[in-house]
Design a protein around this motif. Structure first.
Motif, short mmCIF file in Angstrom:
data_model
loop_
_atom_site.label_atom_id
_atom_site.label_comp_id
_atom_site.label_asym_id
_atom_site.label_seq_id
_atom_site.Cartn_x
_atom_site.Cartn_y
_atom_site.Cartn_z
N PRO A 76 1.92 10.86 -5.58
CA PRO A 76 3.32 11.17 -5.28
C PRO A 76 3.47 12.47 -4.50
O PRO A 76 2.72 13.43 -4.69
CB PRO A 76 3.96 11.28 -6.67
N ARG A 77 4.43 12.48 -3.60
CA ARG A 77 4.78 13.69 -2.85
C ARG A 77 5.67 14.58 -3.71
O ARG A 77 6.14 14.16 -4.78
CB ARG A 77 5.49 13.30 -1.56
N ASN A 78 5.90 15.76 -3.25
CA ASN A 78 6.80 16.66 -3.97
C ASN A 78 8.20 16.04 -4.02
O ASN A 78 8.76 15.66 -2.99
CB ASN A 78 6.87 18.03 -3.28
N GLY A 79 8.74 15.96 -5.23
CA GLY A 79 10.07 15.37 -5.39
C GLY A 79 10.11 13.89 -5.08
O GLY A 79 11.15 13.38 -4.64
N GLU A 80 9.00 13.18 -5.32
CA GLU A 80 8.95 11.76 -5.01
C GLU A 80 10.04 10.97 -5.74
O GLU A 80 10.55 9.96 -5.23
CB GLU A 80 7.57 11.19 -5.39
N HIS A 81 10.42 11.43 -6.92
CA HIS A 81 11.41 10.69 -7.71
C HIS A 81 12.78 10.65 -7.05
O HIS A 81 13.64 9.84 -7.42
CB HIS A 81 11.55 11.33 -9.10
N MET A 82 12.99 11.52 -6.04
CA MET A 82 14.28 11.52 -5.36
C MET A 82 14.51 10.25 -4.55
O MET A 82 15.64 9.95 -4.16
CB MET A 82 14.40 12.76 -4.46
N CYS A 127 0.82 -1.21 0.00
CA CYS A 127 0.00 0.00 0.00
C CYS A 127 0.86 1.27 0.00
O CYS A 127 0.49 2.27 -0.62
CB CYS A 127 -0.96 -0.01 1.19
N GLU A 128 2.00 1.24 0.67
CA GLU A 128 2.84 2.43 0.70
C GLU A 128 3.44 2.73 -0.68
O GLU A 128 3.40 3.87 -1.15
CB GLU A 128 3.95 2.26 1.73
N GLU A 129 3.98 1.70 -1.34
CA GLU A 129 4.53 1.92 -2.67
C GLU A 129 3.46 2.37 -3.66
O GLU A 129 3.70 3.27 -4.49
CB GLU A 129 5.19 0.63 -3.18
N ILE A 130 2.29 1.75 -3.56
CA ILE A 130 1.20 2.12 -4.47
C ILE A 130 0.75 3.55 -4.20
O ILE A 130 0.49 4.33 -5.14
CB ILE A 130 0.03 1.14 -4.32
#
Length: 398
Positions: free
Chosen positions: A380-386, A371-374
């Motif tokens: 997505p949060r701000n800057g999730e790709h980091m 559930c957390e990954e999904i």
């Protein structure tokens, strides 16, 4: 020194007891299955005993009738007849068939009911995570395929083609119908081959909770139990229709004189393979060259593509159940077969429905265990790709 040795023995004993308890718990399902199979073998042995007793009970009457029927003074003719001689064999087959069929159905029901809920090992720390966007409803059989995030389940799509192919097939003769009965377990195992491949990939290649691989493996076990029951269909069909099959396989001189309606049969159809099993072969290797990364895009990552496959498993199995339902309905209403054959095909459909029920737990479990990954992908949060990891997976601590 003696005190340290005593403490070591206590720790070793505690460790060994824990290991044995864990092993005993891990083999619980295996022991239940084998116990059910052992009871099935004991019931078959009892069926042989009671069938033999019943056959011996009618043997005196059989010998008496057979002897009297061959006395010329009684019958008024000098011609041998075997009247009554087949009574013991008929009684044996009737008792054996009834008890053996009941035992097989009981074993099939017991094996199919031994699926366990999917429970993950991961413990989330810090907050309670809801199940984002969970869909706990039944498989969308009205939809052509299972789709999530723009990805179409390759398993559901392939199984749908199998159902469509078989729905359009009309066997021209009973020889072709017999091929379908013979090929039914192969068709189920071909479908199960894809399910087992998904379980293996989930355990080895996919970044999933180990419970997902176990859940898919449970679905495969229910399918294998159903296929094992379907193995009995073709021998039973040959037993109850031995005369009809003899006329096709070993025809007597001018056997066609017994044809109904003056229509000649097509002997070439006897060697025809099962249409259902042949169509299902394409599903067996559906995951051999399939890669989640090849179907991912900016909106749907490979892990969510795998999640769509979990969602497509019950849909694909429902398509298979519909195809076998066609065979069950035709066996009961159209084909000239014994009612027990139609009942056995209906039991196979029931086993496939149980597999569908077990597979319906996969997608909710996928969303619950991850559930957390999904949530990070869908919201997505701000800057999730980091937080993204390197492709080689190598994040090392200093």
């Amino acid at each position: 020194m003696r005190e340290r040795l005593r403490q070591w023995r206590e720790r070793a004993g505690t460790w060994l007891k824990a290991k044995l308890a864990r092993a005993w718990q891990a083999t619980h399902l295996w022991r239940r299955r084998n116990l059910a199979k052992l009871r099935h073998l004991l019931r078959l042995a009892a069926a042989v005993f009671f069938a033999t007793v019943a056959a011996l009970a009618v043997m005196p009457a059989s010998l008496f009738v057979g002897t009297v029927a061959n006395i010329p003074a009684v019958t008024g003719r000098f011609r041998f007849t075997n009247l009554g001689m087949d009574w013991p064999g008929r009684i044996f087959r009737k008792v054996w068939t009834g008890m053996a069929d009941a035992s097989r159905r009981r074993l099939h029901a017991q094996l199919s009911d031994m699926a366990t809920p999917i429970i993950g090992e991961r413990r989330h720390v810090g907050h309670v995570c809801d199940d984002p966007g969970a869909d706990t409803g039944g498989p969308a059989v009205t939809e052509s395929t299972a789709e999530r995030g723009g990805h179409v389940s390759v398993f559901a799509t392939s199984a749908e083609e199998v159902a469509n192919t078989y729905a359009a097939y009309d066997p021209p003769a009973m020889a072709a119908v017999a091929a379908e009965y013979k090929g039914l377990p192969d068709a189920i195992r071909n479908i199960n081959g894809a399910v087992m491949a998904l379980a293996e990939n989930s355990a080895i290649y996919y970044p999933m909770d180990p419970a997902m691989a176990e859940g898919v493996a449970q679905v495969a076990q229910v399918l294998e139990a159903t296929a094992a029951y379907a193995d009995e269909l073709e021998p039973t069909f040959r037993q109850v229709h031995d005369l009809d099959i003899m006329r096709l396989e070993n025809p007597r001189t001018n056997e066609h004189w017994w044809n109904v309606g003056g229509i000649d049969g097509d002997g070439a159809l006897w060697a025809k393979p099962s249409v259902l099993a042949t169509a299902a072969e394409e599903v067996s290797g559906v995951y051999e060259q399939w890669s989640p990364e090849a179907h991912a895009d900016a909106a749907t990552n490979p892990a969510m593509v795998v999640g769509a496959e979990y969602e497509g498993v019950p849909v694909g199995l429902e398509h298979l159940a519909q195809a076998v339902t066609f065979l069950a309905t035709r066996s009961a209403e159209c084909y000239p077969v014994d009612p027990c054959i139609a009942e056995m095909v209906a039991d196979v459909v029931h086993g496939l429905r149980k597999a569908v029920s077990a597979a319906m737990e996969l997608q909710p479990a996928f969303r619950r265990l991850h559930c957390e990954e999904i949530d990070h992908n869908e919201n997505p949060r701000n800057g999730e790709h980091m937080w993204n990891v390197p492709r080689d997976g190598g994040g090392q601590r200093a």
